[in-house]
Design a protein around this motif. Structure first.
Motif, PDB file in Angstrom:
ATOM      1  N   THR A 117     -21.106 -46.655  -1.934  1.00 28.84           N
ATOM      2  CA  THR A 117     -21.278 -48.098  -2.117  1.00 28.84           C
ATOM      3  C   THR A 117     -20.029 -48.719  -2.739  1.00 28.84           C
ATOM      4  O   THR A 117     -19.602 -49.814  -2.353  1.00 28.84           O
ATOM      5  CB  THR A 117     -22.507 -48.378  -2.991  1.00 28.84           C
ATOM      6  N   ARG A 118     -19.420 -48.023  -3.679  1.00 32.14           N
ATOM      7  CA  ARG A 118     -18.186 -48.524  -4.285  1.00 32.14           C
ATOM      8  C   ARG A 118     -17.080 -48.640  -3.242  1.00 32.14           C
ATOM      9  O   ARG A 118     -16.341 -49.636  -3.210  1.00 32.14           O
ATOM     10  CB  ARG A 118     -17.771 -47.603  -5.434  1.00 32.14           C
ATOM     11  N   ALA A 119     -16.960 -47.629  -2.382  1.00 31.27           N
ATOM     12  CA  ALA A 119     -15.958 -47.705  -1.323  1.00 31.27           C
ATOM     13  C   ALA A 119     -16.284 -48.817  -0.337  1.00 31.27           C
ATOM     14  O   ALA A 119     -15.398 -49.553   0.116  1.00 31.27           O
ATOM     15  CB  ALA A 119     -15.874 -46.360  -0.596  1.00 31.27           C
ATOM     16  N   TRP A 120     -17.565 -48.965  -0.004  1.00 31.13           N
ATOM     17  CA  TRP A 120     -17.998 -49.986   0.947  1.00 31.13           C
ATOM     18  C   TRP A 120     -17.640 -51.385   0.466  1.00 31.13           C
ATOM     19  O   TRP A 120     -17.098 -52.201   1.212  1.00 31.13           O
ATOM     20  CB  TRP A 120     -19.502 -49.868   1.173  1.00 31.13           C
ATOM     21  N   HIS A 139     -27.888 -36.302   7.167  1.00 32.38           N
ATOM     22  CA  HIS A 139     -28.705 -37.045   6.211  1.00 32.38           C
ATOM     23  C   HIS A 139     -28.023 -38.356   5.849  1.00 32.38           C
ATOM     24  O   HIS A 139     -26.870 -38.369   5.394  1.00 32.38           O
ATOM     25  CB  HIS A 139     -28.910 -36.196   4.955  1.00 32.38           C
ATOM     26  N   ASN A 140     -28.702 -39.457   6.044  1.00 32.09           N
ATOM     27  CA  ASN A 140     -28.168 -40.768   5.682  1.00 32.09           C
ATOM     28  C   ASN A 140     -28.363 -41.008   4.189  1.00 32.09           C
ATOM     29  O   ASN A 140     -29.366 -41.555   3.754  1.00 32.09           O
ATOM     30  CB  ASN A 140     -28.850 -41.866   6.501  1.00 32.09           C
ATOM     31  N   TRP A 141     -27.370 -40.602   3.413  1.00 32.51           N
ATOM     32  CA  TRP A 141     -27.439 -40.810   1.958  1.00 32.51           C
ATOM     33  C   TRP A 141     -26.832 -42.156   1.548  1.00 32.51           C
ATOM     34  O   TRP A 141     -26.884 -42.525   0.376  1.00 32.51           O
ATOM     35  CB  TRP A 141     -26.716 -39.688   1.202  1.00 32.51           C
ATOM     36  N   LEU A 142     -26.247 -42.880   2.504  1.00 29.27           N
ATOM     37  CA  LEU A 142     -25.542 -44.113   2.159  1.00 29.27           C
ATOM     38  C   LEU A 142     -26.448 -45.339   2.123  1.00 29.27           C
ATOM     39  O   LEU A 142     -26.253 -46.231   1.300  1.00 29.27           O
ATOM     40  CB  LEU A 142     -24.404 -44.338   3.159  1.00 29.27           C
ATOM     41  N   SER A 143     -27.427 -45.395   3.016  1.00 29.75           N
ATOM     42  CA  SER A 143     -28.279 -46.584   3.110  1.00 29.75           C
ATOM     43  C   SER A 143     -29.150 -46.747   1.875  1.00 29.75           C
ATOM     44  O   SER A 143     -29.487 -45.770   1.206  1.00 29.75           O
ATOM     45  CB  SER A 143     -29.156 -46.508   4.354  1.00 29.75           C
ATOM     46  N   ALA A 159     -25.901 -52.617  -1.827  1.00 23.31           N
ATOM     47  CA  ALA A 159     -25.613 -51.373  -1.123  1.00 23.31           C
ATOM     48  C   ALA A 159     -25.164 -51.698   0.283  1.00 23.31           C
ATOM     49  O   ALA A 159     -25.227 -52.850   0.733  1.00 23.31           O
ATOM     50  CB  ALA A 159     -26.849 -50.476  -1.104  1.00 23.31           C
ATOM     51  N   CYS A 160     -24.700 -50.705   0.996  1.00 23.74           N
ATOM     52  CA  CYS A 160     -24.317 -50.862   2.388  1.00 23.74           C
ATOM     53  C   CYS A 160     -25.559 -51.147   3.222  1.00 23.74           C
ATOM     54  O   CYS A 160     -26.510 -50.372   3.210  1.00 23.74           O
ATOM     55  CB  CYS A 160     -23.632 -49.591   2.891  1.00 23.74           C
TER      56      CYS A 160
END
Length: 235
Positions: A117-120, A139-143, A159-160
């Motif tokens: 999220t910080r990079a996004w 695994h979608n750990w970003l959403s 969040a993204c």
């Protein structure tokens, strides 16, 4: 924002075994032009942060970049050489980190999400808004949705929200993801080299915080530092 379709320093074809943009271009559709390749490093380390890299490409007309592949397959000197080339090549690029304390507090999935999220939001702050994400792994750990784990904190805050597509071993076949892995690996290695100056006995200049026998022996002899993931079984 950089000019789309950047071709400086690119080749029209990649050597066999090197990632291309073929998979990424399969996502090109009306309203979908910018794709963010995402990869992480440091997930399995005993010390130091987990780091998430993002490299954005324009699906309409983005050239290839020679020599880039999964960062684990590159020598350190090659990663250092390629890192500024990746940043010049990408429409947008960023690396986010989550510290060992944040890993202990949130669990590894929560920390990955935080770093990503910080990079996004660094990408968004630069004026680049990807239409979708290609994420290495299954695994979608970003959403921001619940990940269904008893051990990882529920997401909260911004969040993204772009669609996320996962692909196993994307860093081997997808140039955007391989480029992201180079960015993340170089950034994290530099952090570990700095931390080595503070705690040289743990050999982080060599092991980068991973669980080598000499690293574990140093933990056994000296105890963990404030940069170790103390919620983990370090020994």
């Amino acid at each position: 924002m950089k000019t789309a379709g950047k071709t400086a320093g690119t080749k029209s074809k990649q050597p066999a075994g090197f990632p291309t943009l073929d998979v990424e271009r399969g996502f090109l559709a009306p309203g979908v032009t910018l794709l963010a390749g995402v990869d992480e490093v440091g997930r399995g380390a005993l010390a130091g942060p987990v780091s998430v890299g993002i490299a954005v490409v324009d699906l309409r007309d983005h050239g290839l970049l020679a020599d880039v592949r999964d960062s684990k397959l590159l020598k350190p000197e090659d990663r250092e050489r390629l890192e500024p080339l990746v940043r010049e090549w990408a429409v947008g690029s960023a690396v986010g980190h989550a510290s060992s304390a944040e890993i202990d507090a949130l669990g590894i999935v929560g920390a990955l999400r935080l770093a990503g999220t910080r990079a996004w939001f660094e990408i968004l702050a630069a004026g680049v808004r990807p239409d979708l994400v290609l994420l290495d792994g299954s695994h979608n750990w970003l959403s921001p949705q619940s990940q269904g784990s008893l051990f990882d904190a529920e997401p909260s805050g911004p969040a993204c929200e772009a669609p996320v597509h996962t692909r196993v071993k994307a860093d081997m076949s997808c140039l955007s993801v391989a480029a992201a892995s180079v960015l993340a690996k170089v950034a994290r290695d530099r952090i570990m080299l700095d931390l080595h100056e503070e705690y040289p006995a743990f050999g982080w200049n060599e092991n980068k915080g991973y669980g080598t026998s000499s690293h574990r022996e140093a933990i056994r002899s000296l105890g963990p530092t404030r940069y170790h993931r103390t919620s983990w079984n370090l020994l």
